[in-house]
Design a protein around this motif. Sequence first.
Motif, short mmCIF file in Angstrom:
data_model
loop_
_atom_site.label_atom_id
_atom_site.label_comp_id
_atom_site.label_asym_id
_atom_site.label_seq_id
_atom_site.Cartn_x
_atom_site.Cartn_y
_atom_site.Cartn_z
N SER A 87 -3.19 68.94 -49.49
CA SER A 87 -2.34 69.06 -50.81
C SER A 87 -1.95 70.39 -50.90
N GLU A 88 -2.48 71.29 -50.55
CA GLU A 88 -2.22 72.74 -50.82
C GLU A 88 -0.91 73.05 -50.07
N ARG A 89 -0.91 72.47 -48.74
CA ARG A 89 0.52 72.56 -47.95
C ARG A 89 1.57 71.71 -48.63
N ALA A 90 1.22 70.53 -49.40
CA ALA A 90 2.25 70.00 -49.77
C ALA A 90 2.80 70.36 -51.10
N THR A 91 2.20 71.39 -51.69
CA THR A 91 2.77 72.18 -53.05
C THR A 91 3.76 73.36 -52.64
N ARG A 92 3.82 73.56 -51.30
CA ARG A 92 4.90 74.72 -50.66
C ARG A 92 5.89 73.78 -50.00
N PRO A 93 6.93 73.32 -50.65
CA PRO A 93 8.07 72.51 -49.86
C PRO A 93 9.07 73.65 -49.11
N ASP A 94 9.53 73.06 -47.94
CA ASP A 94 10.79 73.99 -47.24
C ASP A 94 11.83 74.13 -48.03
N ALA A 95 12.80 74.57 -47.64
CA ALA A 95 14.14 74.90 -48.27
C ALA A 95 14.93 73.43 -48.29
N ALA A 96 14.64 72.87 -47.37
CA ALA A 96 15.39 71.42 -47.24
C ALA A 96 14.83 70.42 -48.20
N ALA A 97 13.67 70.25 -48.32
CA ALA A 97 12.79 69.52 -49.42
C ALA A 97 13.13 70.07 -50.75
N ARG A 98 13.37 71.31 -50.99
CA ARG A 98 13.50 71.79 -52.21
C ARG A 98 15.05 71.22 -52.66
N LEU A 99 15.96 71.50 -51.72
CA LEU A 99 17.43 70.99 -51.83
C LEU A 99 17.47 69.59 -52.13
N ARG A 100 16.52 68.79 -51.30
CA ARG A 100 16.46 67.35 -51.72
C ARG A 100 16.06 66.98 -53.04
N TRP A 101 15.01 67.72 -53.58
CA TRP A 101 14.44 67.63 -54.72
C TRP A 101 15.43 68.01 -55.86
N LEU A 102 16.32 68.77 -55.62
CA LEU A 102 17.31 69.35 -56.66
C LEU A 102 18.23 68.27 -56.81
N LEU A 103 18.66 67.77 -55.58
CA LEU A 103 19.78 66.81 -55.80
C LEU A 103 19.36 65.49 -56.32
N ALA A 104 18.06 65.23 -56.03
CA ALA A 104 17.44 64.03 -56.80
C ALA A 104 17.42 64.12 -58.21
N LEU A 105 16.94 65.44 -58.42
CA LEU A 105 16.92 65.75 -60.20
C LEU A 105 18.26 65.66 -60.70
#
Length: 297
Positions: A73-91
């Motif tokens: 879960s600690e690793r999961a809280t550090r998303p990579d750039a692509a995951a962060r972009l996907r998250w922004l798009l979803a937002l």
Amino acid sequence: VSGPGPHPLGDLAELVAGVLPPDRARVVGAHVAACPVCRAEAADWSAVAESVRRAAIAPSPELHGHIRIALASERATRPDAAARLRWLLALVVGQVRVVRREIWPASAVLMAIGALAAVALLGHGSAGTVFALFAPLAAGLGIALVYGPGNDPALELALATPASPRLVLLARLTLVVGWDLALAMAATLALAVLGAGGGMLALIGLWLGPMLVLGSLCLVLSVAVGTAPAIAVAMALWAARTLEVSRPTDTLLGPLGPVLDAVWQTNVLAVVVALATLATSLWLLPRLRVGPPVDLI
Ligand SMILES: [Zn+2]
């Protein structure tokens, strides 16, 4: 970002070894799951326990599982750039369901009225000027409805998401301004095809600057004092500008006339004013927000 209470460093070895009493193990395990410091310490003890296991002493699989989950879960809280972009798009896309539904048809109706009025005046050379009255108003009213305090049915939801209010505001602005720009461009294309004076660029120049200035003014007013005052100011400015355009020889507006002339322009000043006002709105947002404290960007 540590778990509740002091670090139970003295209990970690026993926790990993599986010899802590169950009650205490639950408390310490919960702390470790929330505390990176103790998680790292527990991981060290886990390595020790691993070597002990190789020495044929049975470990506690349950505790190993807990620690593995905590580390994952600690690793999961550090998303990579692509995951962060996907998250922004979803937002951004997610805001479609959350912003007030009337924004979309209201903007479209105002743009359509402006376009129809402009078409009616095609022969008079003022078609673009008339459309440049309605496009900024459509954008301003839509933006005033984006995020007004006390006027946001999804406020609680927004505060409960990991996104900061600033990010939520930017996501909603992206959608609403994108919608207004698409509508205004479509109307402008139609007007240019129908022969409104000056061609595409000149027509865009008539409404783009006023749209930026009026939109950002509505944004900062809705954030600072609420949606209703923002709409009132936008309508008043629009009415004054309409009066000025329809009766240019009157001096009814007094000193407001030159101000409106300065506002209804597309130039560097309009862009600077819009950006400064956007920055002010973002700066004000967490300071005016009621409710629990929230993370900044
Ligand atoms: Zn700790």
